[in-house]
Every structure is written in C-alpha cells, then in structure tokens.
Design an enzyme around this catalytic site. Sequence first.
Site, PDB file in Angstrom:
ATOM      1  CE  LYS A 121      -2.296   4.905   6.076  1.00 25.36           C
ATOM      2  NZ  LYS A 121      -2.657   5.784   4.940  1.00 25.36           N
ATOM      3  CG  ASP A 139      -1.494   1.574   2.933  1.00 24.04           C
ATOM      4  OD1 ASP A 139      -0.943   0.459   2.760  1.00 24.04           O
ATOM      5  OD2 ASP A 139      -1.054   2.617   2.410  1.00 24.04           O
TER       6      ASP A 139
END
Length: 217
Positions: A121, A139
């Site tokens: 991420k 997320d």
Amino acid sequence: MPKKERVAYILNRLQELYPEQPIPLDHKDPYTLLVAVLLSAQCTDERVNQVTPALFALADNPFDMARQSVDDIRAIIRPCGLSPQKSKAIQRLSEILVERYNGVVPQDMDALEELPGVGHKTASVVMSQAFGVPAFPVDTHIHRLAQRWGLTNGKNVTQTEKDLKRLFPRDSWNALHLQIIYYGREYCSARGCDGTVCEICRHCYPNRRAAKKTKKA
C-alpha cells in the site's frame, strides 16, 4: 442497480464532489512523501502532518536521515504510534536509498516494497502520488466502502484492489483512490454510515434496509 451502472455513477459523482484531489500528507518530494506515508500506518494523516515538520527539520533527505540515530528519530515520531518499528525503518531505508540509489527514491514498485517498513500500500501511494504512475492503494477504509457499494466481495485489501482495478479505467485510479478517501471521511465513515445512510449508498442500494456488514480487511 447493475454493477456497471453503479461503477459509472460512483465515478461521475466522486468527480463532481472532488474535482481536485490534494494529497492529504504534507511533503515536498518523493522522499518526504515516502516517510510520511510510512508514518501514517495506524495513524491519522492529521497527526502525521503535526509530526513531520519537526522530523524534516532534523532531516529531510536520505543522506541526512541516515546519519540520525534511531532514538532521535523515535523521539520525534512517537505521537504517530509504532515508533520503535517506524524509527528503525526510516533510518534503515534512508541508508539503503543512499547505498543503492544515490539518495533517490526508485520509481519501481518492487524496489519500493523491498525497503524496510514499506508494504504494497505504501509503495502504491508513492508510485501514484509522487510519480503519477497508475496505482490503486487500498486501505481498510476503501475496502469498507467498496463492499458497501457492491464493488467487491473480497475478504482482504488485496482482492479488493484487484476488483477495483478491473472495474475502473486505469487513468482514473490515482484520483479515485483519493476521492474515495475524501468521501469516506466526509459522508461514509465507519460510524457515520452503515451502508444505508450516505448519498452513494442510498443511490446504489435504494432498497437496502439492514446495515451492510463489512468483511474484515
């Protein structure tokens, strides 16, 4: 509403609401963005932005940061949480950037993911927001909204990312990632909406009466 129509509506509505997408984390270059994103793990962007001025006053480039002690870094970033791990990661990744990349953050996903404290991420955020390379960082918040909007049945952020990339045009990913974050904070937060309250949830599922349960990321 068919999924294709939901996708088109969401894309258009978010563009109407957020035609500009300022990056939430204060930074001046790829390196300071990388550090800020690393600090944002399990921490709010607001808190990170409160901490980074002091950190970047100490060192705002890999050469200077590599020379700092882990303890000095940790003393500054403590409010962000997970400071023992984060301080070690910041110091060591700075050393690696100096040793391997002449102090330049690499424009390569695999190389970024090899850096200490940098997961998929974080690497995706840097690739999209620092270098403009299409990526779709997911997320837990984006994962939750994607499920509420019927865009994925994924049980984790990895599957949700794959589903979102498949559904939305590649040239929309970078903006859309931020637009979903903004919308979630403003209208479709974990407590503010349960899948039946906000505009997009109600438009996509007008007959939904019960709360939408989100599969854990």
